[in-house]
Motif scaffolding. Structure first.
Motif, mmCIF file in Angstrom:
data_model
loop_
_atom_site.group_PDB
_atom_site.id
_atom_site.type_symbol
_atom_site.label_atom_id
_atom_site.label_comp_id
_atom_site.label_asym_id
_atom_site.label_seq_id
_atom_site.Cartn_x
_atom_site.Cartn_y
_atom_site.Cartn_z
ATOM 1 N N THR A 89 44.065 29.715 26.326
ATOM 2 C CA THR A 89 43.014 30.740 26.252
ATOM 3 C C THR A 89 42.135 30.748 27.503
ATOM 4 N N GLY A 90 42.227 29.717 28.316
ATOM 5 C CA GLY A 90 41.382 29.640 29.517
ATOM 6 C C GLY A 90 40.094 28.872 29.278
ATOM 7 N N HIS B 53 38.475 29.110 43.284
ATOM 8 C CA HIS B 53 38.952 27.947 42.521
ATOM 9 C C HIS B 53 38.923 26.671 43.369
ATOM 10 N N THR B 56 35.237 25.634 43.840
ATOM 11 C CA THR B 56 34.593 25.136 42.608
ATOM 12 C C THR B 56 35.308 23.903 42.047
ATOM 13 N N THR B 57 36.219 23.344 42.790
ATOM 14 C CA THR B 57 36.967 22.121 42.446
ATOM 15 C C THR B 57 37.968 22.311 41.305
ATOM 16 N N LEU B 58 38.319 23.564 41.014
ATOM 17 C CA LEU B 58 39.322 23.784 39.980
ATOM 18 C C LEU B 58 40.732 23.616 40.513
ATOM 19 N N LEU B 59 40.868 23.724 41.814
ATOM 20 C CA LEU B 59 42.195 23.681 42.431
ATOM 21 C C LEU B 59 42.080 22.952 43.768
ATOM 22 N N PRO B 60 42.868 21.911 43.972
ATOM 23 C CA PRO B 60 42.763 21.236 45.268
ATOM 24 C C PRO B 60 43.426 22.052 46.377
ATOM 25 N N LEU B 88 33.721 32.707 36.093
ATOM 26 C CA LEU B 88 35.028 33.105 36.601
ATOM 27 C C LEU B 88 35.696 34.113 35.685
ATOM 28 N N GLU B 90 38.744 34.088 34.562
ATOM 29 C CA GLU B 90 39.663 33.565 33.551
ATOM 30 C C GLU B 90 39.038 32.527 32.627
ATOM 31 N N ALA B 91 37.764 32.193 32.849
ATOM 32 C CA ALA B 91 37.147 31.194 31.980
ATOM 33 C C ALA B 91 36.732 31.869 30.678
ATOM 34 N N ALA B 92 37.517 31.585 29.638
ATOM 35 C CA ALA B 92 37.323 32.314 28.382
ATOM 36 C C ALA B 92 36.140 31.789 27.592
ATOM 37 N N GLN B 329 47.812 33.389 40.086
ATOM 38 C CA GLN B 329 47.451 32.410 39.073
ATOM 39 C C GLN B 329 48.657 31.912 38.290
ATOM 40 N N PRO B 333 51.841 25.265 41.508
ATOM 41 C CA PRO B 333 51.402 24.731 42.784
ATOM 42 C C PRO B 333 52.537 24.031 43.525
#
Lengths: 256, 336
Positions: A89-90, B53, B56-60, B88, B90-92, B329, B333
């Motif tokens: 769901t994210g 991303h 914000t440290t969500l993705l290296p 963001l 996609e942040a549900a 997305q 990776p």
């Protein structure tokens, strides 16, 4: 450390709030162990008359231990389902962003698994007592039994968390569930180990869950056995799966 | 123990590669100063979200370095996350929780408890206009309400830097304007540094102090909206002939002053003037000399779309559509 605990507190609050306020989550978690307990104890009660079955506190107590451990393991596994859902769901992204220390996310989910199981265990215990289950062990023995189940719950939660963090999909549910299911049912579920024969005896003899089950049954009957081995195995499972879960978290972080 | 660091964002040679895919971000260098609103403008699939991303440290990152609030995004992730807030795409939100419960979760995770939590939650709910809906489950919220709650959640711990990833996508004009006002206030009154991605030209133009235009993972232009427009684009003249049969005559006159361009009214002819100071009087005289009768004549100031067009050869709107099929997305990776 303070950051970790704050994150854990938030994560577990959410999981437990949803668990206790939604019948769709709460009822099946309680119903399934009760179903197993009543089905096994009711349907298989004549097993106590099988020659060689000499469990001192009766078949209800014999099965209660299995159902208690099973509910503990599955309460842990169900936590993994929730994590996988959060990835799909994210919502996990929100947690990852909000958590200064992400280890707190693991801790929070694990603690919530523990509370969920404690709820189920309370209901199952009350039902077992109402069904006039005999208890041979004293307070220390019972503490040992519930501590063993708690260890298994934590190990189950960490195992499923590791899987969920790697696969990040609810389709991973069978991967989380099946190994636990197989381990539990390849143990001496219905009769003691010495009454099993053939391949199942061989498998059960090397199955680590067997030691936990036998130790648990030893506690409830007041004749503790394999205590040290059982706790060593449980602690080993926790340590192993904690490493598995932390590495899973790192992989989830790397995947974004 | 570190003291407070500067509320800036810096990136050097930032790269993100995905397995079986192109470089989503291909060597970005940028600096956002404290208290600045930086608009990151680009079409879908340009690399905006991937950049956010990483910051914000969500993705290296696959390569390069970045610091946010003075902390390295790879080595000092926890410190970065403490200093930033992010809303963001996609942040549900959790459909089982109410707006207030979301705030409870977010405040708890940031170590805000007890009376302070209630006070902060009420304050933020009021600020984003969700007080009345606070105790309703978010599954019943409109898109605008969800976005506003998302913003409130990002602000819970009073972040020094705010990342907003396409915050107004799908919002009605009223909600969009309200969000712009709030973002502007945060930067001006509270000194919050804002990194805002958008595909809306108007949003970047209205809100941003500086704009970075990204395409195919690279920054193709950067500066204040005014400077970018002044540097790159020239004004456009649009003429609507009184009768359609004069369209050809109008086009031939206007083409003397610049290159014909599209994207204007169906019956009109538009040219982008060759020089920054195109002389409207001369154009009028030339049209008059040809005996052309116009129903309308307008001069359009350059837009950021003109800048995008000048830098990439494409218009911003719709530029990313063909790249949407393989959303960045969804790509796995690559091993760094």
């Amino acid at each position: 450390m303070r950051d970790t605990l704050s994150v854990a507190r938030g994560v577990s609050w959410r999981v437990l709030h949803i668990f206790f306020t939604n019948k769709a989550f709460l009822l099946p978690s309680i119903a399934f162990p009760l179903f197993f307990f009543t089905a096994f104890v009711g349907g298989l009660s004549r097993i106590r008359q099988v020659p060689g079955f000499d469990f001192p506190t009766g078949y209800t107590a014999f099965q209660f231990v299995f159902v208690l451990l099973q509910s503990a393991a599955f309460a842990g596994v169900f936590t993994g389902f929730g994590i996988a859902r959060d990835f799909e769901t994210g919502f996990m992204r929100r947690l990852m962003l909000a958590a200064p220390n992400r280890s707190g996310i693991l801790l929070g989910y694990t603690f919530s698994a523990l509370v969920r199981w404690a709820t189920v265990a309370t209901v199952v215990t009350v039902v077992a007592l109402l069904a006039q289950m005999k208890i041979g062990g004293d307070g220390v023995d019972l503490f040992g039994l519930y501590a063993l189940a708690l260890f298994l719950n934590v190990a189950g939660a960490l195992w499923a968390t590791g899987v969920a963090m790697r696969l990040r999909s609810q389709q991973a549910a069978p991967v989380m569930q099946m190994p636990v299911f197989l381990l539990l049912f390849f143990a001496p579920v219905y009769v003691p180990l010495n009454l099993l024969q053939g391949w199942i005896h061989g498998v059960a003899s090397v199955n680590p869950i067997t030691a936990l089950l036998e130790a648990g049954r030893g506690f409830i009957s007041g004749r503790p056995e394999l205590t040290l081995a059982a706790f060593a195995i449980a602690a080993g499972l926790i340590l192993g799966f904690a490493a598995w879960a932390v590495r899973g978290l790192r992989r989830a972080e790397a995947a974004g | 123990m570190d003291g407070p660091r500067e509320n800036s964002i810096e990136a050097h040679g930032l790269v993100r590669e995905f397995k079986k895919g192109p470089r989503a971000v291909d060597g970005i260098d940028l600096r956002v100063d404290p208290g600045e609103i930086y608009g990151f403008l680009g079409p879908n699939g340009a690399g905006k979200s991937t950049t956010v991303h990483m910051l914000t440290t969500l993705l290296p990152p696959t390569a390069g370095t970045a610091t946010v609030a003075g902390y390295d995004v790879v080595k000092e992730g926890p410190q970065v996350r403490k200093a930033i807030g992010a809303a963001l795409q996609e942040a549900a939100l959790d459909p089982f929780l109410t707006g207030r419960e979301h705030l409870r979760l977010q405040t708890t995770m940031h170590g805000i408890t007890g009376e302070e939590r209630s006070k902060r939650s009420d304050e933020l709910l009021t600020r984003v206009g969700l007080t009345e809906a606070a105790d309703r489950k978010v599954k019943g919220y409109s898109g605008g309400m969800k976005r506003r709650l998302d913003l409130a959640l990002a602000l819970v711990h009073r972040p020094r830097i705010l990342f907003l990833d396409e915050p107004t996508t799908g919002l009605d004009v009223q909600s969009r304007t309200a969000l712009w006002v709030e973002v502007g206030r945060l930067a001006k009154e509270e000194g919050v540094t804002v990194f805002l991605t958008t595909q809306y030209l108007e949003e970047a133009d209205v809100l941003a102090d500086r704009v970075g235009i990204i395409d195919h993972g690279r920054i193709v232009a950067e500066g204040t909206p005014e400077k970018l427009k002044a540097d790159i684009a020239c004004s456009t003249v649009e003429a609507v002939p009184a009768t359609p049969d004069q369209r050809g005559a109008v086009a031939s006159v206007l083409e003397r002053f610049g290159e014909q361009t599209t994207g204007y009214g169906p019956g009109s002819v538009a040219v982008q003037l060759a020089s920054a100071n195109g002389n409207l009087a001369e154009i009028v005289r030339a049209l008059d000399a040809e005996g052309v009768v116009l129903s309308q004549l307008q001069i359009h100031e350059p837009t950021l779309d003109d800048v995008f067009l000048a830098k990439t050869g494409r218009h911003l709107e719709g530029a990313g559509d063909e790249e949407e099929q393989d959303s960045e997305q969804d790509l796995e990776p690559a091993r760094a």
